[in-house]
Design an enzyme around this catalytic site. Structure first.
Site, PDB file in Angstrom:
ATOM      1  N   HIS A   1      -9.618   2.303  -0.655  1.00  0.00           N
ATOM      2  CA  HIS A   1      -8.061   2.111  -0.532  1.00  0.00           C
ATOM      3  C   HIS A   1      -7.620   1.469  -1.881  1.00  0.00           C
ATOM      4  CE1 HIS A   1      -4.086   1.304   0.802  1.00  0.00           C
ATOM      5  NE2 HIS A   1      -4.312   0.545   1.825  1.00  0.00           N
TER       6      HIS A   1
ATOM      7  N   HIS B   1      -2.768   8.097   6.218  1.00  0.00           N
ATOM      8  CA  HIS B   1      -3.016   6.731   5.383  1.00  0.00           C
ATOM      9  C   HIS B   1      -4.723   6.387   5.666  1.00  0.00           C
ATOM     10  CE1 HIS B   1      -2.214   2.945   3.783  1.00  0.00           C
ATOM     11  NE2 HIS B   1      -2.196   2.369   5.096  1.00  0.00           N
TER      12      HIS B   1
ATOM     13  N   CYS C   1       0.767  -1.206  -0.011  1.00  0.00           N
ATOM     14  CA  CYS C   1      -0.029  -0.020   0.079  1.00  0.00           C
ATOM     15  C   CYS C   1       0.818   1.289  -0.055  1.00  0.00           C
ATOM     16  CB  CYS C   1      -0.846  -0.061   1.075  1.00  0.00           C
ATOM     17  SG  CYS C   1      -1.861  -1.395   1.274  1.00  0.00           S
TER      18      CYS C   1
END
Length: 414
Positions: free
Chosen positions: A341, A304, A164
């Site tokens: 995401h 995040h 990620c």
């Protein structure tokens, strides 16, 4: 040798909120969610039946039919976002400068649809039905490879893969290559298309995904007590990063300067973050050290903020440890509340968003934040965008395997 200054001169996106930078940004500021029921396959038997899918994407904008048949969707997303960023930058390539312009585009997973398609062909029809383009079309570095071929870029050609954190790491390392005179300009970013049966099923198996299937648009809710996992997104984002004087000489539009890049590792667990938030904290502190600025210089953090029970409060804790009392004066938001995401593309898209926050002096909101969880007591810009003075932004990306990255971006002051 003194480090060269690095700026951003081009932006491009393919996202669940639109396939143009302006469309994506306006949707963010309006607090719109890109999360909807999955349409790419029948997800009725899956515990998670929602995702933030890219809609109305036409690969023919950037590839001919022959090339479309040879490439996975994640490569096509990368090609389109790179095209936008390249055209936005106004850069032109010739025999002299081609070796000084490169590409750094990564993906967290790579060609998941392509892998599934060819595996199905193997099972149903045998090995002769596997495409001769299966391997080149699915490998992660083909995103950078195809972009370099299209624009004749003969400088560094790399693809960093860090789950990620991929998009942010590619941009950060591209900036460092320019700072250390390995290139004058780079197209950098991340791309992902993992909302497939294996992708959704795999993340569901580790209980990472939200199962709020009856309210898709409310499923991604960072720092809220009701959060139950992240929502998978897809898409790509690229920026053109360039040495400052190189950009000035050609009168380029300069959006922002990359002044700091920090990294760290949790060294704790495959999928869970360090419970003391030391990795997150070290990463942010390293970015400030690299930038050479005091914590008080930062105005806004694009967090995040994945909407997972474990990670959200730890990021809030790390921000407090990094910034002290200034943490409570910061605006902090998670745009994943709207985009989902996007894995390897997330940090790249959030870099674009951070640049736009500086350009427009506006912090995008964290939507669906109705009841903040214990310890989540920072100013998370709940539910509505906020006009405010923004000169310096921090952007965080943290990934499976304990891989962390932080960028610090600034308005250009001369």
């Amino acid at each position: 040798m003194e480090k060269r200054r690095v700026v951003i001169t081009g932006l491009g996106v393919v996202s669940p909120l639109g396939n143009k930078v302006s469309d994506m940004w306006q949707a963010l500021l309006a607090g719109k969610s890109g999360v909807k029921p999955i349409t790419r396959f029948d997800a009725s038997s899956f515990p998670t039946q929602i995702a933030a899918e890219v809609r109305d994407f036409d690969p023919a904008l950037v590839l001919d039919l022959k090339s479309i048949r040879k490439t996975d969707v994640f490569v096509q997303f990368a090609m389109e976002s790179a095209r936008q960023a390249w055209e936005d930058s106004g850069l032109e390539i010739n025999e002299t400068n081609a070796p000084r312009v490169g590409v750094a585009i990564g993906s967290g997973i790579g060609g998941m649809p392509w892998i599934e398609k060819n595996y199905d062909a193997l099972l149903t029809s045998g090995p002769r039905k596997i495409s001769p383009f299966f391997i080149p079309g699915a490998i992660i570095n083909m995103a950078s490879g195809m972009v370099s071929i299209k624009y004749d870029l003969k400088g560094p050609n790399i693809s960093i893969v860090t789950a990620c954190t991929t998009g942010l790491h590619n941009i950060g390392h591209a900036a460092r290559m320019i700072a250390h005179n390995d290139a004058d300009a780079m197209i950098a970013g991340g791309t992902e298309m993992a909302s497939t049966p294996l992708g959704i099923g795999g993340f569901a198996a580790v209980r990472a995904l939200s199962t709020r299937n009856d309210e898709p648009e409310k499923a991604s809710r960072p720092w809220d007590k009701g959060r139950d996992g992240f929502v998978l997104g897809e898409g790509a984002a690229c920026v053109v990063v360039e040495e400052l004087e190189h950009a000035k000489k050609r009168n380029a539009t300069i959006y922002a300067e990359i002044i700091g890049f920090g990294m760290s590792g949790d060294a704790y667990h495959m999928t869970r973050p360090d419970p003391e938030a030391e990795g997150f904290t070290t990463c942010m502190k390293n970015s400030l050290r690299d930038a050479g600025i005091a914590p008080e210089r930062v105005d806004y953090i694009n967090a995040h903020g994945t909407s997972t029970p474990a990670a959200d409060p730890l990021e809030a804790r790390a921000i407090k440890k990094t910034f002290g009392d200034h943490a409570y004066k910061l605006a902090v938001s998670s745009t994943k509340s709207m985009t989902g995401h996007m894995l390897g593309a997330a940090g790249a898209l959030e870099t674009v968003i951070s640049v736009l926050a500086i350009r427009d002096n506006t912090a995008p909101p964290t939507i669906n934040l109705e009841n903040p969880d214990e310890g989540c007591d920072l100013d998370f810009v709940p539910n509505e965008a906020r006009e405010m003075k923004i000169d310096t932004v921090m952007s965080n990306s943290f990934g499976f395997g304990g891989t962390n990255g932080t960028l610090v971006l600034s308005r250009v002051f001369d």
